[in-house]
Design a protein around this motif. Structure first.
Motif, PDB file in Angstrom:
ATOM      1  N   ARG A  40      51.294  25.737  44.533  1.00 56.70           N
ATOM      2  CA  ARG A  40      49.833  25.664  44.756  1.00 56.70           C
ATOM      3  C   ARG A  40      49.425  26.483  45.979  1.00 56.70           C
ATOM      4  NH1 ARG A  40      44.930  23.892  43.465  1.00 56.70           N
ATOM      5  NH2 ARG A  40      43.817  22.529  44.866  1.00 56.70           N
ATOM      6  N   GLU A  41      50.226  26.453  47.028  1.00 58.48           N
ATOM      7  CA  GLU A  41      49.942  27.267  48.216  1.00 58.48           C
ATOM      8  C   GLU A  41      50.015  28.756  47.873  1.00 58.48           C
ATOM      9  OE1 GLU A  41      52.769  25.930  51.134  1.00 58.48           O
ATOM     10  OE2 GLU A  41      51.721  24.023  51.446  1.00 58.48           O
ATOM     11  N   LYS A  42      51.010  29.144  47.091  1.00 65.36           N
ATOM     12  CA  LYS A  42      51.147  30.552  46.686  1.00 65.36           C
ATOM     13  C   LYS A  42      49.986  30.986  45.803  1.00 65.36           C
ATOM     14  CE  LYS A  42      56.169  30.367  46.903  1.00 65.36           C
ATOM     15  NZ  LYS A  42      57.396  30.221  46.111  1.00 65.36           N
ATOM     16  N   LEU A  43      49.550  30.111  44.888  1.00 61.92           N
ATOM     17  CA  LEU A  43      48.406  30.430  44.032  1.00 61.92           C
ATOM     18  C   LEU A  43      47.121  30.538  44.850  1.00 61.92           C
ATOM     19  CD1 LEU A  43      49.246  28.191  40.944  1.00 61.92           C
ATOM     20  CD2 LEU A  43      49.145  30.705  40.979  1.00 61.92           C
ATOM     21  N   SER A  44      46.991  29.716  45.872  1.00 68.47           N
ATOM     22  CA  SER A  44      45.835  29.792  46.763  1.00 68.47           C
ATOM     23  C   SER A  44      45.823  31.136  47.497  1.00 68.47           C
ATOM     24  CB  SER A  44      45.861  28.631  47.753  1.00 68.47           C
ATOM     25  OG  SER A  44      44.768  28.691  48.615  1.00 68.47           O
ATOM     26  N   ASP A  45      46.987  31.559  47.972  1.00 64.69           N
ATOM     27  CA  ASP A  45      47.093  32.870  48.635  1.00 64.69           C
ATOM     28  C   ASP A  45      46.769  33.997  47.661  1.00 64.69           C
ATOM     29  OD1 ASP A  45      47.806  31.597  50.977  1.00 64.69           O
ATOM     30  OD2 ASP A  45      49.967  31.971  50.738  1.00 64.69           O
ATOM     31  N   LEU A  46      47.263  33.889  46.409  1.00 61.75           N
ATOM     32  CA  LEU A  46      46.977  34.906  45.395  1.00 61.75           C
ATOM     33  C   LEU A  46      45.480  34.962  45.113  1.00 61.75           C
ATOM     34  CD1 LEU A  46      47.790  36.977  43.244  1.00 61.75           C
ATOM     35  CD2 LEU A  46      48.264  35.053  41.695  1.00 61.75           C
ATOM     36  N   LYS A  47      44.838  33.810  45.038  1.00 65.05           N
ATOM     37  CA  LYS A  47      43.395  33.760  44.790  1.00 65.05           C
ATOM     38  C   LYS A  47      42.636  34.474  45.915  1.00 65.05           C
ATOM     39  CE  LYS A  47      39.614  30.465  44.275  1.00 65.05           C
ATOM     40  NZ  LYS A  47      39.281  29.031  44.287  1.00 65.05           N
ATOM     41  N   LYS A  48      43.043  34.233  47.155  1.00 61.10           N
ATOM     42  CA  LYS A  48      42.401  34.909  48.291  1.00 61.10           C
ATOM     43  C   LYS A  48      42.582  36.413  48.193  1.00 61.10           C
ATOM     44  CE  LYS A  48      43.000  31.016  51.401  1.00 61.10           C
ATOM     45  NZ  LYS A  48      43.869  30.439  52.417  1.00 61.10           N
ATOM     46  N   GLN A  49      43.770  36.853  47.806  1.00 59.51           N
ATOM     47  CA  GLN A  49      44.052  38.288  47.673  1.00 59.51           C
ATOM     48  C   GLN A  49      43.195  38.908  46.567  1.00 59.51           C
ATOM     49  OE1 GLN A  49      46.017  39.674  49.909  1.00 59.51           O
ATOM     50  NE2 GLN A  49      45.721  41.697  49.087  1.00 59.51           N
ATOM     51  N   VAL A  50      43.032  38.183  45.447  1.00 62.46           N
ATOM     52  CA  VAL A  50      42.196  38.669  44.350  1.00 62.46           C
ATOM     53  C   VAL A  50      40.738  38.765  44.802  1.00 62.46           C
ATOM     54  CG1 VAL A  50      41.268  38.033  42.069  1.00 62.46           C
ATOM     55  CG2 VAL A  50      43.732  37.926  42.491  1.00 62.46           C
ATOM     56  N   GLU A  51      40.277  37.770  45.567  1.00 61.06           N
ATOM     57  CA  GLU A  51      38.902  37.804  46.082  1.00 61.06           C
ATOM     58  C   GLU A  51      38.701  39.011  46.992  1.00 61.06           C
ATOM     59  OE1 GLU A  51      38.752  33.895  47.823  1.00 61.06           O
ATOM     60  OE2 GLU A  51      37.734  33.047  46.077  1.00 61.06           O
ATOM     61  N   ILE A  52      39.689  39.318  47.822  1.00 60.32           N
ATOM     62  CA  ILE A  52      39.606  40.483  48.716  1.00 60.32           C
ATOM     63  C   ILE A  52      39.521  41.766  47.899  1.00 60.32           C
ATOM     64  CG2 ILE A  52      40.921  41.866  50.386  1.00 60.32           C
ATOM     65  CD1 ILE A  52      41.930  39.137  51.545  1.00 60.32           C
ATOM     66  N   LEU A  53      40.351  41.868  46.855  1.00 59.52           N
ATOM     67  CA  LEU A  53      40.321  43.056  45.993  1.00 59.52           C
ATOM     68  C   LEU A  53      38.972  43.196  45.294  1.00 59.52           C
ATOM     69  CD1 LEU A  53      43.874  42.973  44.371  1.00 59.52           C
ATOM     70  CD2 LEU A  53      43.023  44.626  46.035  1.00 59.52           C
ATOM     71  N   MET A  54      38.409  42.069  44.872  1.00 60.54           N
ATOM     72  CA  MET A  54      37.105  42.107  44.207  1.00 60.54           C
ATOM     73  C   MET A  54      36.016  42.563  45.170  1.00 60.54           C
ATOM     74  SD  MET A  54      37.157  38.728  41.812  1.00 60.54           S
ATOM     75  CE  MET A  54      35.466  38.973  41.293  1.00 60.54           C
ATOM     76  N   GLN A  55      36.060  42.056  46.411  1.00 63.10           N
ATOM     77  CA  GLN A  55      35.057  42.462  47.393  1.00 63.10           C
ATOM     78  C   GLN A  55      35.185  43.936  47.725  1.00 63.10           C
ATOM     79  OE1 GLN A  55      35.560  39.802  50.701  1.00 63.10           O
ATOM     80  NE2 GLN A  55      34.419  38.153  49.711  1.00 63.10           N
ATOM     81  N   GLY A  56      36.413  44.432  47.791  1.00 63.68           N
ATOM     82  CA  GLY A  56      36.642  45.841  48.087  1.00 63.68           C
ATOM     83  C   GLY A  56      36.135  46.758  46.987  1.00 63.68           C
ATOM     84  N   SER A  57      36.111  46.250  45.739  1.00 61.59           N
ATOM     85  CA  SER A  57      35.684  47.092  44.626  1.00 61.59           C
ATOM     86  C   SER A  57      34.177  47.096  44.436  1.00 61.59           C
ATOM     87  CB  SER A  57      36.369  46.649  43.332  1.00 61.59           C
ATOM     88  OG  SER A  57      35.888  45.395  42.936  1.00 61.59           O
ATOM     89  N   LYS A  58      33.488  46.140  45.061  1.00 59.21           N
ATOM     90  CA  LYS A  58      32.026  46.083  44.924  1.00 59.21           C
ATOM     91  C   LYS A  58      31.375  46.967  45.981  1.00 59.21           C
ATOM     92  CE  LYS A  58      31.826  41.361  43.232  1.00 59.21           C
ATOM     93  NZ  LYS A  58      31.415  39.993  43.552  1.00 59.21           N
ATOM     94  N   SER A  59      30.264  47.567  45.617  1.00 59.18           N
ATOM     95  CA  SER A  59      29.510  48.303  46.628  1.00 59.18           C
ATOM     96  C   SER A  59      28.248  47.509  46.935  1.00 59.18           C
ATOM     97  CB  SER A  59      29.149  49.704  46.118  1.00 59.18           C
ATOM     98  OG  SER A  59      28.423  49.598  44.919  1.00 59.18           O
ATOM     99  N   PHE A  60      28.112  47.130  48.176  1.00 55.33           N
ATOM    100  CA  PHE A  60      26.964  46.337  48.578  1.00 55.33           C
ATOM    101  C   PHE A  60      25.886  47.242  49.161  1.00 55.33           C
ATOM    102  CE2 PHE A  60      28.627  42.248  47.837  1.00 55.33           C
ATOM    103  CZ  PHE A  60      29.990  42.318  48.091  1.00 55.33           C
ATOM    104  N   SER A  61      24.660  46.941  48.805  1.00 48.65           N
ATOM    105  CA  SER A  61      23.530  47.686  49.334  1.00 48.65           C
ATOM    106  C   SER A  61      23.130  47.091  50.678  1.00 48.65           C
ATOM    107  CB  SER A  61      22.355  47.594  48.349  1.00 48.65           C
ATOM    108  OG  SER A  61      21.219  48.165  48.911  1.00 48.65           O
ATOM    109  N   THR A  62      22.826  47.960  51.630  1.00 46.46           N
ATOM    110  CA  THR A  62      22.450  47.454  52.948  1.00 46.46           C
ATOM    111  C   THR A  62      20.972  47.102  53.022  1.00 46.46           C
ATOM    112  OG1 THR A  62      22.125  49.716  53.690  1.00 46.46           O
ATOM    113  CG2 THR A  62      24.253  48.678  54.187  1.00 46.46           C
ATOM    114  N   SER A  63      20.181  47.634  52.113  1.00 46.19           N
ATOM    115  CA  SER A  63      18.758  47.300  52.148  1.00 46.19           C
ATOM    116  C   SER A  63      18.439  46.343  51.003  1.00 46.19           C
ATOM    117  CB  SER A  63      17.907  48.575  52.014  1.00 46.19           C
ATOM    118  OG  SER A  63      18.201  49.211  50.795  1.00 46.19           O
TER     119      SER A  63
END
Length: 192
Positions: free
Chosen positions: A72-95
């Motif tokens: 469960r701890e390893k899956l939690s770490d994997l989930k965090k890593q997937v969330e980071i990858l998802m955030q990195g792939s999104k482009s956020f608008s500043t305005s």
């Protein structure tokens, strides 16, 4: 006598039981009981005394508690890593228009407007893919000890939802329900 249940979709229900006395006597490490039931076709049970179906299955597995906590701890770490990858792939608008921010705050306070978990497939980097393979190999080893060889490829599309479902599957306090899809199919292939 008039108990009823229905499962309009394919789904697996996972529950955990932490016994005080029911543990096998020859075991030295603490184990918990994984209880599962799944259907491979929609099912409706209107009378439990006469129900018989070729598409509804159930079973149980004794699993070491320490391995579940570790996984469960390893899956939690994997989930965090997937969330980071998802955030990195999104482009956020500043305005962002002020009216959108006000609407967003209103949505946050309304419990009926919960954001949906992402079902978008995540492109994994090499490091995250190796972490995922190790986690999934461990899931496989827990569910089918005889098939404990490491995975060479990921058996389903990695999404934030699929990793969250796996993490929930090993939540001893709550258990979970996983509905049809590639994760469902993989888990069923291990239990069937």
């Amino acid at each position: 006598e008039t108990s009823a249940a229905s499962a309009p979709n394919k789904e697996i229900n996972i529950q955990w039981y932490i016994p005080s006395v029911a543990m096998p006597l020859n075991e030295t490490e603490t184990k918990v009981l994984l209880l599962y039931a799944y259907n491979t076709n929609p099912a409706k049970i209107s009378n439990i005394k006469i129900f018989s179906s070729m598409s509804v299955f159930s079973g149980h597995l004794w699993i070491p508690l320490a391995r579940i906590i570790s996984l469960r701890e390893k899956l939690s770490d994997l989930k965090k890593q997937v969330e980071i990858l998802m955030q990195g792939s999104k482009s956020f608008s500043t305005s962002v228009p002020a009216s959108f921010l006000e609407q967003s705050e209103t949505l946050k306070t309304s419990p009926s407007n919960k954001p949906e978990m992402s079902d978008a497939k995540v492109d994994l980097d090499e490091k995250t893919e190796e972490i995922a393979k190790r986690c999934l190999s461990e899931v496989k080893a827990l569910l089918v000890p005889a098939l404990s060889s490491p995975l060479t490829k990921i058996p389903f599309g990695i999404t934030l939802q699929s990793i969250t479902n796996l993490e929930d599957m090993f939540d001893l306090a709550n258990g979970c329900i996983i509905t049809e899809g590639s994760l469902f199919n993989w888990i069923i292939s291990l239990l069937h």
